[in-house]
Design an enzyme around this catalytic site. Structure first.
Site, mmCIF file in Angstrom:
data_model
loop_
_atom_site.group_PDB
_atom_site.id
_atom_site.type_symbol
_atom_site.label_atom_id
_atom_site.label_comp_id
_atom_site.label_asym_id
_atom_site.label_seq_id
_atom_site.Cartn_x
_atom_site.Cartn_y
_atom_site.Cartn_z
ATOM 1 N N GLU A 171 58.165 50.249 20.162
ATOM 2 C CA GLU A 171 59.257 51.329 19.865
ATOM 3 C C GLU A 171 59.325 51.979 18.398
ATOM 4 O O GLU A 171 59.013 53.029 18.306
ATOM 5 C CB GLU A 171 60.558 50.614 20.216
ATOM 6 C CG GLU A 171 60.722 50.510 21.718
ATOM 7 C CD GLU A 171 62.072 50.248 22.230
ATOM 8 O OE1 GLU A 171 62.856 49.700 21.068
ATOM 9 O OE2 GLU A 171 62.686 50.524 23.150
ATOM 10 N N LYS A 180 59.538 56.884 29.109
ATOM 11 C CA LYS A 180 58.717 56.351 28.362
ATOM 12 C C LYS A 180 57.996 55.343 29.120
ATOM 13 O O LYS A 180 58.976 54.353 29.721
ATOM 14 C CB LYS A 180 59.080 56.092 27.118
ATOM 15 C CG LYS A 180 58.014 55.513 26.178
ATOM 16 C CD LYS A 180 58.459 55.375 25.011
ATOM 17 C CE LYS A 180 59.334 53.587 25.067
ATOM 18 N NZ LYS A 180 59.838 53.463 23.621
ATOM 19 N N ARG A 199 46.698 43.483 33.715
ATOM 20 C CA ARG A 199 47.867 44.136 34.593
ATOM 21 C C ARG A 199 48.287 42.756 35.618
ATOM 22 O O ARG A 199 49.125 43.169 36.752
ATOM 23 C CB ARG A 199 47.304 45.206 35.827
ATOM 24 C CG ARG A 199 47.044 46.482 35.169
ATOM 25 C CD ARG A 199 48.402 47.401 35.339
ATOM 26 N NE ARG A 199 48.085 48.776 34.636
ATOM 27 C CZ ARG A 199 48.465 48.976 33.306
ATOM 28 N NH1 ARG A 199 49.255 48.181 32.696
ATOM 29 N NH2 ARG A 199 48.289 50.100 32.821
ATOM 30 N N GLY A 238 49.179 41.871 30.555
ATOM 31 C CA GLY A 238 49.717 42.690 31.302
ATOM 32 C C GLY A 238 49.182 44.008 31.402
ATOM 33 O O GLY A 238 49.684 45.054 31.674
ATOM 34 N N LYS A 247 50.222 35.058 36.377
ATOM 35 C CA LYS A 247 49.553 34.247 35.279
ATOM 36 C C LYS A 247 49.765 32.923 35.780
ATOM 37 O O LYS A 247 48.792 31.947 35.432
ATOM 38 C CB LYS A 247 50.404 34.774 34.061
ATOM 39 C CG LYS A 247 49.881 35.953 33.167
ATOM 40 C CD LYS A 247 50.719 35.940 31.753
ATOM 41 C CE LYS A 247 50.451 37.527 31.231
ATOM 42 N NZ LYS A 247 50.787 37.464 29.992
ATOM 43 N N ASP A 293 47.400 34.746 26.666
ATOM 44 C CA ASP A 293 47.779 36.092 26.700
ATOM 45 C C ASP A 293 47.080 36.941 25.706
ATOM 46 O O ASP A 293 46.380 36.403 24.626
ATOM 47 C CB ASP A 293 49.451 36.074 26.294
ATOM 48 C CG ASP A 293 50.114 37.179 26.302
ATOM 49 O OD1 ASP A 293 50.057 38.057 26.895
ATOM 50 O OD2 ASP A 293 50.847 37.435 25.330
ATOM 51 N N LYS A 294 47.211 38.298 25.633
ATOM 52 C CA LYS A 294 46.424 39.276 24.730
ATOM 53 C C LYS A 294 47.626 39.423 23.739
ATOM 54 O O LYS A 294 47.246 39.179 22.417
ATOM 55 C CB LYS A 294 46.053 40.353 25.398
ATOM 56 C CG LYS A 294 44.963 41.232 24.497
ATOM 57 C CD LYS A 294 44.533 42.174 25.294
ATOM 58 C CE LYS A 294 45.645 43.429 25.638
ATOM 59 N NZ LYS A 294 45.932 44.002 24.341
#
Lengths: 1498, 367
Positions: free
Chosen positions: A689, A755, A1005, A879, A1011, A419-420
């Site tokens: 956030e 947002k 994405r 993602g 995944k 994962d990043k």
């Protein structure tokens, strides 16, 4: 009302019963009644009696059931059944080989060891169960009319319990009342999901306005909710009041077992789920059991052992038949009849003998192997746990092995899926820049500030490494230890990012808040934007005083203020004050629930009220309201509740408006303001956030309070504004956005602030009306913003778009109507709510976008570089959007500037197929056919290790492209949509063919499901070992699918960790975990397993040879006691020690030479042929061990067991010395164990042979050993036999060590060198990875090329080799000096860093030249982008270049026009950078930007 | 803390509750000990030609002298063997060998002359050897009752099941029971020295001291303790089927009779291999130097034991012994061979080391 009924149980029961019956029919819900009603009707009458009570029992066994149950479980293991079968076979007299009781011993031993282990574990569980069951909590007792202390286990569904601050919840409780005036209860869910921030839970709405203390006696409602399930984030149900009114229940109303109450003095709730039905318990699945690759391989060989066993038995049986046959009818005197006196025919004897031989040879199937492996693995796990280098001081956490039985898999990984966010990066979001209304604010000062942190960071690291341990803990006295640790945890995390002094300060200030290091908080505002904000707000203030409508504000300024308001309120951040930990700041002006009913809405939004509301009324209304409420006993019992509510609403509303315009003196001087606001702490669920809120605060737009129904924001000049919060549509991964619906206090409009991810928001933007100027401007804003978004992404920033929408009351009412329907639905509520959200979030007005930086974790590039050197293919599945991902990939060295990037973006299945096809052709054309090309050759030379690796990995037969794949210098970038097409059954082979020939693959994405699909695909099709590493809930599926799942115990909670096999505190620890521990575990276990096979085969073969001399009668010269205990006792310990402690190469060398990892990837310690080699060696050794004593005692008066005992001894010696040859490191433990084994054998033998003259039939070994020890022949045998037996192996090992040493052996030789020399050698080979931003990869190839190659290359000359003279000189000299001696492969070959360095150096040297090329400044860039946008009707064909494929093409982007009209694939080439494959990051970026813009324009 | 301890323990399905608080602030940092960090001091041998060279040469140098010594020792042992099975028609025992029966009523005697070329000094041991006799057959080995042989009265009358089908005969328990006892070697061998002057001198053969001391005095005991009257003790039992006389008539000497008869004890110690010899008698060093002078001898055999049915062979062996036992050149040869091989391999490794090992050893790397 409840009181009126007096005895509610009496008249309610029938009704309740009816209801129950109905419910049981449905069987989808659970009905909960208050126990209080049924106090005297215990047992039968209690409707809750069917629900589990709160006593938990996690033990598997009871005293009675232990034996049968445990045995039953153990017999699920095939090996156990086999051994029991053999033991039972011994009870058949015809076939028995051993004393039946004795034959049971090993099985019983193994079973009991396992049983004892299980028992101990169960006992531990029992003790902990007991402790938990006996915790106290307050339960309401009807008899005593107060809360009494009870044990947790006595809590039942339907009980009312009272919880005080810092208590742990005993069960899943529906919150009915709290002491909090906002009707909130804060809980900490760290035990459930590891998230350390506080979560708010609300009192059930019906009890919301109940201002007085909750009285359980008056409760008379019935709760209907779902059956127990394990979804922590879902709770649906409704509460039915006596009046028949229904109120929906949400997860916000439910307090989960295991959570801790915080910040709330007292809360009262009713137990809904208890004990094992609580969500926490249902979520506990226990550890997972995986089978490692090594074990799978081992099982194959166990199977072979079975075959060998059967062959041997068959051979013996046939032999016996023939032996019998030769005597014919004349039965010899030594061929004893069966006990019954019957004469067996040769055939029958052979059949019986077959069974007997199975018993005799049973040792060949290593019964103790399984137990030994488990023991060794537990020890390995222990050592991994104890590794200091895997301990993270900052979080006080170390590596956790959650799966105990796959340690050796760590040494065999081939693909890493990472994962990043949070894994490669810190997941510490820092606001970097933003664009508002199409204007970019670059925040240069902020960038400088961040750079400064970076510096300080590295400085501090040095500091730390020199100065030893820092004083780590601040001694905060706290009432609960757990809490303290949590605090200090966040404290420590600051230290990582700030300087020490700063960290100290930060730790004092922010010790209670997550996501709030100074780096994240102290945003330096952009002066330009700050000015605008100030200007804007002063205008607004002016307008307010002159009661002008806000719409008069210039639209750009309006956008700016809206932008910041959105940043401030469109989130779920909770405000708290640090002085009183977790104590919420009370900015309380009103008491109101969000709009929940249509009537409510109508009441609130009638025009008359709105007009009246604008008049300020007395600020004391709140107080009066509250006092008026005080008197009410229960809101439901009051018939006028509704009207009261309405009244309240009105008054409150006026209050809110009044407060919105409260004459709070705006204070401009930053200092005073800062002092006040600086005290506020924000607690966010996600770090971005918080980053945004802090960013807004830097512009004086600060969030000062958040309640369920209102958000208070302080704006410059305007003071505190309260936004009435109508709805919050939370973030979810499918929508990728969140929205809040508020009523704007200034304009009084219903405004939606949204947002979300730019890709989503951009599609939802209201298409600008091109007719008027405003629309044109809007369109321009959108396009500009899009450009900036691309720029941000290119910088590796996370982008978020901010948009708003103003709704008319009618629209809102219309939407609300359906939304409320959705909310109250029990079935399919999620889908309905989702649809409802979609309806709301349309036609948005774009405000701007933000760029948030997520810094790389420490050591990520280095780790990736060394993992890659280790031959691991690293795929990043994220993602994030493509550009962000690509840039992070560059930063962390995943993609290399020198390598070509293959970008796959397709819009349809066909397009995707075509793209893949083209890519394949391209790869083949470039890399397979053009071998004459120099640069390609250089690539190939560079990638010899990868070559080796990929050619040795089994190519999947199903793949349509069976050509051997080499990994090229290619990077593949694929986006989620294309990935979805590529993962289709028809394309997956092609996709894999492309992907596996690329060095790195980046999937952007991608959804969690994708995944896991990618991992599954690679794992199943390529038959490789996969490791998935991630930190968030979205990685869980991937982690579960992979062979080894690694969770990062980071900031995103514990889901990933819970699903993982190993949990790491930081990504960089992966290096040591894999390269060192993985390698060790693998080689230790592999060697141990091979040794086991050898040992058993060798021992059994001794008996087999004997069969030739005993008429194949199944006789054994080895005493049955020795035979049975040989494996269990005499030879068991040394191999365990070796299997646990042996280090083939030291940890330092393993880390510095990641190439050694290939050893495990190729399973070089345990290849199938090795099993057979070991078997052959075993047979040879047993031949020696058998025939030397045979000839030594031939034709002598030796008796059976006096002859067999030396053989046993010899076998033991041989086996131990064999282990000695295979042992690489001899610690005192090894010596001790080997001497212990020998001593044990002789002691046991002597005792056994002296103990009883007649007990041990048939061998009757009385005084045998004693006599042997007096016999010189025995000693002579003991000397010669092991030496003769091990001579070949010893000789082979020596020759191998000299002639063709494996890399590991060379590594070991390196270890032996003095530290100084070793450091010199390693420093040559070590890959020095600079800072993340300066790509300077050096690749170290493992096998070839030889120096002659190198010199040739030098002669051939590289275009820029002249410029490289300086640095290369030294290495070249070395190469030449070594040249003459290097006629063969060897150590220096192994580290042929010299030529490869020459290969790569020119590129880095080229960099300055290239950088001289003017780099288009961002503004210019964006202009040009705009141009391209304007020319949106630009013909596609103009982009199509018919340039022939050149092998040197640097960057190949494969794009298809989105419309899919022409299925042609274009290879766009940037003319500037072609000829040299040198690359520079910035250029790559700009090109990508162009590419991206092209994409958009299409 | 809660979170981490929870996850560490969650395999138990528990929510860990940190109770009490105090003291749990201890850092979880692992201890920095050599053992836990896997840094125990260790000897790390690396097997290369260079490092193992000395071992090979040392082994070679030690083994070759040992081998020579053993070989010489073995060669000094004198051994004489004579096969009296009587397979050949010319053999003196051919007639006797034609009888396959165990219980032929008339004993068959045959006389075999032989010539000793060397005088035998010291104690000379007389063995009988059997070939092709599988005393190690699985069922045969088991077919005995050790407690009966240990003198246990119960076992005497109720032999163990292991003895089946040689446990009872005519409903009487067999003493000693089992197949081993049943097939006891019952030839009688006598040795005569043919004096050059024509007289036949019987050589005294000692029939005691041939069994293991522990067997005779610990393992094997006559039932009834010290009761000298063995006939009475064995009352109620019957002799093994193949025997000619009951167990209590094996010898006149009471200390060598019954179960503690040494011929019987020797037989009961089952041989390891199908070709074996068993000590039959010893010829004590009679101060008449040498014990067995060179000359003609006669072996008189009372031929009872049938071996022809299973192609067996019977031998009589006369042998002296040395410290390493009987004559067996194998071990000496083995030591010589292994020693030479080691030496040879050492040379090979030396070559390998000189040709290829140079660049690999540490000295080179450190350059």
């Amino acid at each position: 009302m409840a009181r009126d009924t007096g005895d509610p149980g009496m008249d309610k029961t029938p009704k309740v019963k009816r209801q129950r019956r109905k419910k049981t029919k449905e069987n989808k819900t659970r009905t909960v009644h208050a126990n209080i009603l049924y106090d005297h009707a215990k047992g039968e009458e209690n409707p809750n009696r069917h629900y589990a009570n709160n006593k938990i029992k996690t033990t598997k066994y009871t005293v009675l059931s232990f034996l049968p149950k445990n045995l039953f479980e153990q017999f699920h293991r095939f090996a156990n059944v086999y051994f029991v079968f053999i033991a039972l076979l011994n009870f058949v007299p015809v076939v028995n080989a051993f004393q039946p009781e004795l034959a049971l011993a090993p099985v019983v031993f193994i079973l009991s060891v396992t049983a004892i282990k299980d028992l101990w574990e169960d006992y531990r569980r029992h003790r902990s169960d007991k402790e938990i069951n006996h915790m106290d909590c307050l339960v309401f007792s009807r008899a005593e009319r107060r809360y009494v202390e009870k044990y947790w286990k006595e809590v039942r569904v339907g009980d009312f319990i009272r919880l005080r601050c810092n208590e742990i919840l005993p069960a899943d409780v529906l919150l009915l009342s709290t002491s909090d005036p906002d009707r909130l209860c804060h809980i900490e869910t760290a035990t459930l999901d590891g998230e350390t921030n506080l979560k708010q839970r609300q009192v059930v709405r019906s009890f919301f306005d109940l201002d007085c203390d909750f009285d359980p006696l008056k409760y008379s409602s019935i709760i209907e909710c779902e059956k127990p399930n394990n979804d922590l984030n879902r709770f649906r149900g409704y509460i039915i009041h006596r009046s028949g009114r229904r109120d929906a229940l949400y997860k916000e109303n439910l307090l989960l077992r295991g959570c801790t109450i915080r910040n709330t003095e007292e809360a009262v709730g009713i137990v809904i789920y208890a004990g094992h039905e609580t969500k926490a318990m249902l979520n506990n699945n226990g550890p997972r059991y995986k089978r490692s690759k090594l074990e799978r391989q081992m099982n194959v060989d166990v199977f072979w052992c079975v075959i060998i066993l059967l062959v041997m038995c068959l051979f013996a049986a046939v032999g016996h038949g023939l032996w019998m046959f030769q005597y014919g009818d004349k039965r010899p005197v030594f061929d004893v009849l069966s006990p019954e006196g019957t004469d067996l025919s040769p055939i029958m004897s052979a059949i019986y003998l077959f069974l007997t031989m199975i018993i005799v040879f049973q040792v060949l199937i290593p019964i103790s192997l399984f137990v030994s492996i488990e023991i060794v693995k537990i020890c390995q796990v222990y050592f991994i746990h104890q590794d200091m280098e895997l301990y993270d001081e900052e979080t006080d956490s170390h590596l956790q092995c959650r799966a105990l039985n796959i340690t050796e898999d760590l040494g065999q990984m081939q693909y890493i899926f990472s994962d990043k966010t949070g894994t490669l990066t810190e997941n510490k979001m820092v606001f970097r820049r933003c664009t508002v209304a199409g204007v970019e604010y670059s925040h240069d000062a902020n960038a400088r500030r961040l750079a400064m942190y970076q510096e300080m960071d590295s400085e501090e690291e040095e500091c730390t490494s020199h100065g030893g341990t820092l004083p780590r803990r601040d001694s905060v006295a706290s009432h609960q230890s757990a809490k303290v640790v949590l605090r200090s945890q966040s404290t420590k995390s600051h230290r990582r990012t700030g300087s020490r002094a700063e960290a100290k300060r930060a730790s004092i200030l922010s010790k209670h808040t997550a996501f709030s290091s100074p780096m994240e908080k102290d945003i330096t505002p952009d002066p330009q934007l700050l000015d605008k904000v100030n200007e804007c707000s002063s205008q607004m203030e002016f307008m307010r005083f002159h009661s002008q409508p806000a719409s008069h504000l210039p639209s750009d300024l309006a956008d700016i203020i809206d932008f910041f308001i959105a940043l401030t309120i469109c989130n779920t951040v909770v405000v708290s004050s640090p002085n009183q930990p977790r104590q919420k700041v009370r900015m309380r002006f009103e008491l109101k629930s969000p709009v929940k009913t249509i009537e409510d809405f109508i009441k609130r939004f009638t025009p008359s009220r709105l007009t009246s509301g604008s008049n300020s009324s007395s600020s004391s209304s709140l107080i009066t309201n509250r006092s008026s409420n005080k008197g009410c006993a229960s809101m439901l019992s009051s018939p006028s509740a509704e009207s009261t509510l309405t009244k309240l609403d009105e008054e409150k509303h006026s209050g809110s408006l009044q407060h919105a315009f409260s004459p709070m003196p705006p204070c401009y001087d930053g200092k005073a303001w800062n002092v006040e606001e600086g005290e506020l702490r924000y607690e966010a669920e996600s770090p971005d956030e918080a980053a945004l809120v802090y960013a807004a605060r830097a512009y004086k737009c600060s969030l000062v309070g958040r309640l369920p129904d209102q958000v208070t924001v302080e704006l410059p000049h305007l003071g505190k504004l309260s936004f009435e919060l109508l709805h919050t549509l939370g973030f979810d991964s499918t929508r990728k956005r969140m929205s809040v619906v508020v009523r704007h206090p200034l304009t009084d409009q219903i405004t939606v602030y949204t947002k979300g991810a730019d890709s989503v928001i951009m599609d939802l933007i209201k298409p600008p009306d091109t007719g008027n100027s405003k629309g044109k401007r809007q369109k321009k804003i959108v396009s500009r913003t899009q450009n900036y978004l691309n720029l941000y992404a290119a910088d590796g920033l996370r982008t978020l778009c901010i948009a708003k929408k103003i709704m008319s009351k009618e629209q809102y009412a219309c939407w609300l109507q359906r939304h409320l329907e959705a909310e109250t639905a029990i079935q399919g509520r999620e889908e309905l709510l989702f649809d409802s959200a979609l309806r709301l979030e349309t036609n948005l007005h774009l405000l701007g976008a933000t760029g948030i930086e997520d810094r790389l974790q420490d050591g990520v590039p280095e780790t990736i570089a060394s993992l890659r050197q280790a031959g691991l293919q690293i795929w990043v599945l994220t993602g994030d959007k493509q550009e962000t991902a690509v840039n992070i990939a560059y930063a962390c060295k995943l993609l290399d500037p020198e390598e070509e990037i293959l970008t796959l973006n397709a819009d349809s299945q066909e397009a995707c197929a075509l793209l893949l096809e083209e890519s394949l052709h391209y790869i083949q054309a470039k890399f397979l056919c053009s071998s004459s090309d120099q640069s390609t050759k250089a690539f190939h030379n560079n990638f010899v290790p990868f070559d080796i690796y990929s050619s040795s990995s089994p190519s999947s037969s199903s793949s349509s492209h069976t050509a051997p794949f080499t990994v090229h210098r290619l990077g593949l970038v694929i986006d989620g949509r294309t990935l979805a097409y590529a993962l289709d059954k028809s394309l997956e082979d092609k996709f894999l063919a492309v992907a596996r020939s690329c060095r790195s693959v980046l999937c952007c994405r991608s959804t969690p499901l994708q995944k896991s699909m990618v991992v599954k695909l690679v794992r199943n099709k390529l038959k490789v070992m996969t490791l998935a590493i991630g930190d968030g809930a979205n990685d869980v599926s991937m982690i579960q699918v992979a062979d080894v799942g690694v969770g990062i115990s980071g900031q995103e909670g514990m889901q990933a960790v819970m699903a993982s096999d190993f949990a790491l505190p930081r990504f960089r620890y992966l290096q040591k975990l894999l390269l060192v521990h993985g390698h060790w575990c693998y080689s230790r276990l592999a060697n141990m397993i091979l040794y086991f096979f050898y040992k058993n085969a060798m021992f059994v073969a001794l008996i087999f040879w004997y069969q030739f001399y005993c008429g194949f009668s199944g006789s054994a010269m080895i005493d049955q006691w020795y035979l049975i205990f040989f494996n269990l006792m005499f030879s068991a310990f040394p191999q365990l020690v070796t299997g646990t402690l042996d280090k083939d190469v030291s940890a330092e060398t393993l880390q510095q030479l990641p190439q050694l990892y290939v050893n495990g990837q190729n399973s070089e310690e345990y290849k199938p042929y090795m099993f057979w080699m070991n078997m052959i060696d075993a047979f040879y050794q047993s031949l020696i061990c058998f025939f030397i004593p045979y000839f030594a005692y031939a034709d002598s008066d030796v008796d059976l067991f006096t002859w067999g005992t030396p053989i046993t001894t010899l076998a033991l010696f041989t086996i131990l010395v064999h282990l000695g040859i295979e042992t690489k490191t001899w610690t005192w433990m090894n010596w001790l164990c080997i001497s212990f084994s020998i001593a044990l054998f002789f002691t046991v033998a002597l005792c056994y042979n002296a103990s009883c003259p007649t007990c041990y039939t048939p061998s009757n070994p009385y005084w045998t050993m004693q006599r042997l020890l007096k016999d010189p022949l025995f000693y002579l045998l003991c000397i010669i036999t092991p030496i003769a037996a091990l001579l070949p192996r010893y000789f082979y090992r020596a020759c191998q060590g000299t002639l063709f040493p494996s890399p590991v052996q060379v590594g070991r030789q390196l270890d032996k060198l003095p530290a100084e020399t070793r450091r010199n050698i390693l420093s040559l080979s070590r890959v020095k990875v600079g800072s993340p931003l300066s790509p300077k990869p050096l690749f170290l190839s493992l096998g070839t090329p030889s120096t002659t190659d190198c010199s040739k290359k030098d002669q051939r000359g590289f275009p820029s080799s002249k410029t490289t003279q300086g640095p290369v000189l030294q290495t070249e000299q070395q190469g030449q000096r070594r040249g003459p001696t290097d006629s063969e492969r060897g150590l220096s070959d192994l580290y042929t860093l010299v030529p490869t360095e020459i290969d790569t150096l020119p590129y880095t040297k080229d960099a300055p030249q290239l950088s001289e090329e003017p780099q288009p400044p961002p503004t210019k860039d964006s202009e040009c982008l705009e141009n391209s946008l304007e020319a949106s009707d630009l013909s596609l064909s103009s982009w199509i270049t018919s340039t022939p494929l050149l092998p040197q093409t640097d960057s190949i982007h494969l794009n298809l026009p989105p419309d899919g009209g022409s299925h042609c694939v274009r290879y766009t080439r940037d003319l500037e950078e072609k000829l040299k494959s040198a690359a520079q990051r910035s250029e790559q970026e700009t090109e990508q930007e162009k590419e991206q813009s092209l994409h958009i324009s299409l | 803390m809660m979170a981490t301890s929870y996850s560490a323990k969650d395999e138990d399905g528990q929510i860990t509750v940190s109770g009490g608080g105090g003291g749990s602030l201890r850092s979880r940092k692992p201890e920095n000990t050599a053992f836990k960090q896997q840094r125990l001091p260790a000897w790390q041998p690396i097997l290369t030609a260079g490092t193992v060279l000395p071992a090979f040469f040392i082994i070679g140098l030690i083994f070759i002298p040992i081998g020579i010594g053993l070989y010489v020792t073995s060669n000094n042992i004198k051994e004489f063997e004579i096969d009296y099975t009587g397979v050949d028609t010319s053999s003196p025992c051919f007639n006797c060998s034609q009888s396959f029966s165990w219980n032929s009523s008339r004993p068959c005697t045959c006389t075999i002359p032989f010539y000793l070329e060397q005088p035998y000094e010291g104690n000379v041991y007389m063995y009988y050897g059997l070939s092709n006799f599988y005393q190690n057959h699985r069922r045969y080995v088991k077919s005995r009752d050790d407690s009966q042989l240990h003198g246990d009265m119960d076992s005497l009358l109720e032999p163990s099941k292991e003895c089946e089908p040689y446990a009872k005969h005519d409903n009487k328990p067999i003493a000693p029971c089992g197949a081993i006892a049943n097939s006891m070697f019952n030839d009688t061998l006598e040795l005569f020295f043919n004096d050059p002057n024509g007289t036949k001198v019987q050589i005294p053969l000692a029939n005691t001291g041939i069994a293991w001391f522990t067997d005779k005095y610990v393992k094997f005991k006559n039932p009834g303790g010290d009761n000298a009257n063995l006939t009475a003790v064995f009352q109620g039992t019957t002799k093994p089927v193949n025997w000619r006389k009951p167990v209590y008539e094996l010898d006149k000497n009471t200390s060598n009779n019954g179960f503690i008869n040494e011929d019987f004890i020797v037989w009961m110690r089952t041989a390891a291999l199908p070709t074996f010899r068993k000590l039959y008698r010893t010829i004590k060093d009679s101060k008449m130097v040498p014990t067995l002078p060179r000359g003609n001898y006669t072996l008189e055999v009372v031929y009872n034991y049938p071996v022809r049915s299973f192609e067996g062979r019977k031998r009589m062996i006369l042998s002296t012994i040395s410290w390493m036992g009987g004559k067996n050149p194998f071990l000496g040869i083995a030591y010589l061979t292994v020693g030479s091989v080691c030496f040879f391999l050492g040379v090979v490794l030396l070559v390998v080391h000189h040709k290829c090992g140079n660049r690999n050893n540490s000295a080179d790397i450190s350059n």
